[in-house]
Design a protein around this motif. Structure first.
Motif, PDB file in Angstrom:
ATOM      1  N   ASP A   1       8.972  -2.689  -4.681  1.00 54.22           N
ATOM      2  CA  ASP A   1      10.616  -2.352  -4.874  1.00 54.22           C
ATOM      3  C   ASP A   1      10.667  -1.710  -6.521  1.00 54.22           C
ATOM      4  N   THR A   2      11.840  -1.312  -6.920  1.00 50.66           N
ATOM      5  CA  THR A   2      11.946  -0.799  -8.053  1.00 50.66           C
ATOM      6  C   THR A   2      11.672  -1.842  -9.365  1.00 50.66           C
ATOM      7  N   GLY A   3      10.762  -1.408 -10.294  1.00 46.50           N
ATOM      8  CA  GLY A   3      10.282  -2.330 -11.214  1.00 46.50           C
ATOM      9  C   GLY A   3       9.136  -3.100 -11.006  1.00 46.50           C
ATOM     10  N   ALA A   4       8.855  -3.130  -9.628  1.00 45.40           N
ATOM     11  CA  ALA A   4       7.904  -4.207  -9.469  1.00 45.40           C
ATOM     12  C   ALA A   4       6.121  -3.565  -9.813  1.00 45.40           C
ATOM     13  N   THR A   5       5.571  -4.467 -10.001  1.00 38.24           N
ATOM     14  CA  THR A   5       3.899  -4.176 -10.290  1.00 38.24           C
ATOM     15  C   THR A   5       3.096  -4.757  -9.449  1.00 38.24           C
ATOM     16  N   LEU A   6       2.304  -4.125  -8.907  1.00 37.38           N
ATOM     17  CA  LEU A   6       1.085  -4.473  -8.110  1.00 37.38           C
ATOM     18  C   LEU A   6      -0.134  -4.106  -8.503  1.00 37.38           C
ATOM     19  N   VAL A   7      -0.978  -5.477  -8.757  1.00 39.88           N
ATOM     20  CA  VAL A   7      -2.280  -5.113  -9.172  1.00 39.88           C
ATOM     21  C   VAL A   7      -3.242  -5.361  -8.200  1.00 39.88           C
ATOM     22  N   VAL A   8      -4.243  -4.280  -7.520  1.00 37.05           N
ATOM     23  CA  VAL A   8      -5.154  -4.759  -6.864  1.00 37.05           C
ATOM     24  C   VAL A   8      -6.562  -4.909  -7.453  1.00 37.05           C
ATOM     25  N   ASP A   9      -6.770  -6.235  -7.879  1.00 37.16           N
ATOM     26  CA  ASP A   9      -8.209  -6.517  -8.259  1.00 37.16           C
ATOM     27  C   ASP A   9      -9.354  -6.271  -7.613  1.00 37.16           C
ATOM     28  N   THR A  10      -9.239  -6.886  -6.591  1.00 36.21           N
ATOM     29  CA  THR A  10     -10.338  -6.628  -5.427  1.00 36.21           C
ATOM     30  C   THR A  10      -9.744  -6.884  -4.036  1.00 36.21           C
ATOM     31  N   LEU A  11      -9.839  -5.715  -3.297  1.00 36.37           N
ATOM     32  CA  LEU A  11      -9.080  -5.924  -2.004  1.00 36.37           C
ATOM     33  C   LEU A  11     -10.091  -5.177  -1.117  1.00 36.37           C
ATOM     34  N   LEU A  12     -10.809  -5.944   0.096  1.00 41.67           N
ATOM     35  CA  LEU A  12     -11.726  -5.456   1.218  1.00 41.67           C
ATOM     36  C   LEU A  12     -10.588  -5.604   2.410  1.00 41.67           C
ATOM     37  N   ASN A  13     -10.735  -4.358   3.101  1.00 41.55           N
ATOM     38  CA  ASN A  13      -9.806  -4.356   4.419  1.00 41.55           C
ATOM     39  C   ASN A  13     -10.685  -3.234   5.411  1.00 41.55           C
ATOM     40  N   ARG A  14     -11.079  -3.710   6.411  1.00 41.11           N
ATOM     41  CA  ARG A  14     -11.776  -3.109   7.677  1.00 41.11           C
ATOM     42  C   ARG A  14     -10.921  -2.175   8.459  1.00 41.11           C
ATOM     43  N   GLN A  15      -9.443  -2.067   7.990  1.00 39.41           N
ATOM     44  CA  GLN A  15      -8.420  -1.135   8.672  1.00 39.41           C
ATOM     45  C   GLN A  15      -7.987  -0.506   7.781  1.00 39.41           C
ATOM     46  N   ARG A  16      -6.691   0.265   8.282  1.00 38.67           N
ATOM     47  CA  ARG A  16      -6.090   1.215   7.552  1.00 38.67           C
ATOM     48  C   ARG A  16      -5.365   0.466   6.379  1.00 38.67           C
TER      49      ARG A  16
ATOM     50  N   LEU B   1       1.381   0.630  -9.655  1.00 42.39           N
ATOM     51  CA  LEU B   1       0.354   0.369  -8.805  1.00 42.39           C
ATOM     52  C   LEU B   1      -1.048   0.543  -9.724  1.00 42.39           C
ATOM     53  N   GLU B   2      -1.790  -0.778  -9.682  1.00 42.32           N
ATOM     54  CA  GLU B   2      -3.113  -0.442 -10.454  1.00 42.32           C
ATOM     55  C   GLU B   2      -3.992  -0.789  -9.511  1.00 42.32           C
ATOM     56  N   LEU B   3      -4.965   0.140  -9.164  1.00 46.28           N
ATOM     57  CA  LEU B   3      -5.939  -0.097  -8.327  1.00 46.28           C
ATOM     58  C   LEU B   3      -7.351  -0.168  -8.998  1.00 46.28           C
ATOM     59  N   GLN B   4      -8.031  -1.490  -9.123  1.00 45.00           N
ATOM     60  CA  GLN B   4      -9.102  -1.569  -9.961  1.00 45.00           C
ATOM     61  C   GLN B   4     -10.445  -1.487  -8.913  1.00 45.00           C
ATOM     62  N   HIS B   5     -10.157  -2.140  -7.876  1.00 49.85           N
ATOM     63  CA  HIS B   5     -11.360  -2.245  -6.717  1.00 49.85           C
ATOM     64  C   HIS B   5     -10.805  -2.567  -5.387  1.00 49.85           C
ATOM     65  N   LEU B   6     -10.947  -1.270  -4.444  1.00 48.22           N
ATOM     66  CA  LEU B   6     -10.454  -1.352  -3.201  1.00 48.22           C
ATOM     67  C   LEU B   6     -11.468  -0.700  -2.136  1.00 48.22           C
ATOM     68  N   GLU B   7     -11.731  -1.304  -0.930  1.00 50.29           N
ATOM     69  CA  GLU B   7     -12.601  -0.748   0.125  1.00 50.29           C
ATOM     70  C   GLU B   7     -12.015  -0.752   1.331  1.00 50.29           C
ATOM     71  N   CYS B   8     -11.910   0.505   2.100  1.00 50.89           N
ATOM     72  CA  CYS B   8     -11.047   0.491   3.449  1.00 50.89           C
ATOM     73  C   CYS B   8     -11.380   1.759   3.995  1.00 50.89           C
ATOM     74  N   PRO B   9     -11.211   1.922   5.491  1.00 51.71           N
ATOM     75  CA  PRO B   9     -11.578   3.040   5.878  1.00 51.71           C
ATOM     76  C   PRO B   9     -10.818   4.185   5.631  1.00 51.71           C
ATOM     77  N   GLU B  10      -9.438   3.900   5.325  1.00 55.02           N
ATOM     78  CA  GLU B  10      -8.358   4.813   5.214  1.00 55.02           C
ATOM     79  C   GLU B  10      -7.326   4.310   4.227  1.00 55.02           C
ATOM     80  N   LEU B  11      -6.832   4.809   3.113  1.00 56.20           N
ATOM     81  CA  LEU B  11      -5.792   4.523   2.237  1.00 56.20           C
ATOM     82  C   LEU B  11      -4.924   5.498   1.941  1.00 56.20           C
ATOM     83  N   THR B  12      -3.460   5.417   2.241  1.00 56.55           N
ATOM     84  CA  THR B  12      -2.413   6.296   2.187  1.00 56.55           C
ATOM     85  C   THR B  12      -1.418   5.609   1.245  1.00 56.55           C
TER      86      THR B  12
END
Length: 452
Positions: free
Chosen positions: A154-169, A179-190
Motif C-alpha cells: 500500500d501507499t508508502g510501503a517498502t517491499l524488499v525481496v532479498d531471495t525468493l524462490l517460487n515454482r508457480q506464478r 519494490l526492491e528485487l534482489q534475487h527472484l526465481e519463478c516461472p512467471e512474474l507480473t
C-alpha cells in the motif's frame, strides 16, 4: 526477554585511549538509547496459515524455517520497558479462518521505536502477503513450494525481496509503494505499478530468473528496469495507461438471507390487511470484482456493481382475502385461521462503494455502502385452509398488484474474514413498500441481510 550488550560498550573494547575519552563523553548522554533488548515468542497451531499481513512501524523480516517447526517471532528493540518479564509486547496474532485457511497479523507499532526489528521465522507457505500503509518487509531466502503467490504493498510501503524462490506464478501489486528485487526465481512474474511507485531490480547476472516477466508501469513510476530484454523475456510497458486496463476481471456469486420488518408504525396500520409480522428474503446475486475508483488513488477505495434476483415472503397478521387484486380483511373464518402469506420476485442492480479498513483488518476487512434500484416483479397472495378432515389444503394462489413497482434500497455493511460469514449489512428502503392506491399504509422496510 534478554539484554543484548550495549553497542557503546562493545565499541570501547576495540578503540584506543583517545577514542575512549570521546565515547565516554557521548555515552553520558546517549548510552541508554544504545542498549538493545530482545524477546522471542513462539506460536504453535494445528491449522495451516496462508496469509500474512504487515502493519506500519516495524523493520520486519521474513525467514523460512524447517518444515514442522513452530513459528517464532524475534523482536529486537532499544525500548527498555519491555525488558522485564510480563511486559512483553503483544504484537503478533494468529487466526484460523477455516480448515485450510488462516492468517498471521503483525499489528501496528504504537509505542516502540520504529527502528525495532521484528523477524518472523516460519515454515508456513503463504499465498498472500500484504503490506499496509508505510509498512516495511524484507523477504529473505524463502522457497514457496508450488504456490501461486500474490504480494501487495500500500501507499508508502517498502517491499524488499532479498531471495525468493517460487515454482508457480508470482504477482506483485504496488500502490504508491517501493519494490526492491534482489534475487527472484519463478516461472512467471507480473508487476502492476500504480501512482508514484518505485521498482528497482538487481543488475547482477542471473539475479532475476523468470520465463516470462511482465511489468505494467504507470507514467509516474520510477524504475531501473530497462527496455525489452529478449534474453530474459521481460516485457516492460512504461507508457501504458493503467486506467485503460479492463476493470472487470471476474464475476462472483453470492447467496444471502434477509430478515425485514416495517417501519413507520401508526395506529391505523394495525387494522390494515397489510400488517406483516415478518418478512424473509432470499437473494442470488452476481457482482464484479472490486474496481478502484481511480488508479492513482489509494486502493482502499473501490466499487463494484452486479445483478440481484430475490424472492420475498411476508407473513400477515390479519385474516385477509384477495379482491380486485388488492387485499381486504376477511372475518368469515372461525376458530382456525388459514395460513397465508404474500410473496413476490424482484430484480435489482446493486452499486457498492467500499473502503478497505487498515485498523480492523483482517477480521472486518471491508466496510461498504450500497444503493440498489430494484424492480418488483410478479406479486402473489397465497392461502391454505384446514378442511373437514383436519388436513391443510393446497396453496390457493391469487395474483395481486399492491407493491410499488420500483424501490430503492440503501445499505451499510461489513465484509468479515470469519469462517462461514461473508457479509453482514443493515438496510432500509427509501420508498414506501405498498402503492397508495392499494389502500395500504405507507410503510417502508428495514432489516438485516446475511451473506454466506
Amino acid at each position: 526477554m534478554k539484554h543484548i550488550a550495549s553497542i557503546l560498550k562493545d565499541a570501547i573494547a576495540f578503540v584506543g585511549v583517545a577514542a575512549i575519552v570521546i565515547i565516554v563523553i557521548f555515552a553520558s548522554t546517549s548510552a541508554s538509547a544504545q542498549d538493545l533488548y530482545q524477546i522471542e515468542q513462539s506460536f504453535g497451531h494445528d491449522h495451516p496459515v496462508n496469509r500474512l499481513y504487515i502493519s506500519r512501524g516495524w523493520d520486519a523480516h521474513l525467514h523460512q524455517s524447517p518444515k514442522g517447526t513452530q513459528t517464532r517471532v524475534v523482536v529486537t528493540t532499544s525500548c527498555s520497558e519491555f525488558f522485564e518479564e510480563g511486559h512483553e509486547p503483544d504484537l503478533f496474532s494468529v487466526k484460523k479462518l477455516g480448515k485450510k485457511d488462516g492468517w498471521y497479523f503483525l499489528r501496528g507499532n504504537q509505542s516502540m521505536p520504529h527502528t525495532t526489528r521484528v523477524v518472523i521465522y516460519t515454515s508456513q507457505t503463504f499465498e498472500t502477503i500484504e503490506l499496509y500503509e508505510d509498512a516495511r518487509l524484507t523477504i529473505h531466502r524463502y522457497d514457496f513450494d508450488s504456490t501461486e503467490l500474490y504480494l501487495t504493498a500500500d501507499t508508502g510501503a517498502t517491499l524488499v525481496v532479498d531471495t525468493l524462490l517460487n515454482r508457480q506464478r508470482t504477482k506483485i501489486s504496488l500502490h504508491n509503494a517501493t519494490l526492491e528485487l534482489q534475487h527472484l526465481e519463478c516461472p512467471e512474474l507480473t508487476i502492476w505499478s500504480y501512482g508514484e511507485s518505485t521498482v528497482n531490480e538487481s543488475t547482477a547476472e542471473g539475479a532475476i530468473r523468470c520465463e516470462s516477466q511482465k511489468l505494467f508501469l504507470s507514467n509516474n513510476t520510477r524504475s531501473t528496469v530497462g527496455a525489452t530484454d529478449s534474453a530474459r523475456h521481460v516485457y516492460v510497458m512504461h507508457k501504458k495507461r493503467l486506467d485503460t486496463e479492463p476493470l472487470i476481471k471476474r464475476v462472483d456469486l453470492d447467496l444471502s438471507l434477509g430478515l425485514a420488518m416495517p417501519i413507520g408504525f401508526n395506529d391505523s396500520r394495525y387494522g390494515s390487511p397489510y400488517n406483516t409480522n415478518y418478512t424473509m428474503e432470499y437473494h442470488i446475486a452476481l457482482h464484479t470484482n472490486d474496481m478502484p475508483l481511480n488508479r492513482n488513488w489509494t486502493p482502499r477505495l473501490c466499487w463494484d456493481f452486479g445483478l440481484d434476483f430475490g424472492i420475498t415472503f411476508a407473513g400477515l397478521d390479519n385474516i385477509v382475502r384477495e379482491q380486485n387484486r388488492r387485499l381486504v380483511l376477511d372475518d368469515s373464518y372461525g376458530a382456525t385461521p388459514p395460513r397465508q402469506q404474500l410473496y413476490w420476485y424482484s430484480l435489482g442492480l446493486p452499486i457498492t462503494l467500499k473502503y478497505k479498513s487498515k485498523w480492523l483488518k483482517p477480521v472486518f476487512h471491508t466496510w461498504y455502502i450500497r444503493l440498489t434500484p430494484t424492480l418488483n416483479l410478479n406479486q402473489f397472495y397465497g392461502k391454505r385452509s384446514l378442511d373437514e378432515d383436519s388436513h391443510w389444503s393446497d396453496w390457493d394462489k391469487s395474483r395481486v398488484d399492491i407493491l410499488n413497482r420500483f424501490k430503492v434500497r440503501a445499505a451499510i455493511g461489513v465484509n468479515c474474514a470469519i469462517s462461514g460469514i461473508n457479509k453482514i449489512e443493515f438496510f432500509i428502503d427509501l420508498l414506501p413498500t405498498f402503492k397508495s392506491s392499494a389502500d395500504a399504509p405507507q410503510t417502508r422496510m428495514m432489516g438485516l441481510t446475511y451473506t454466506f
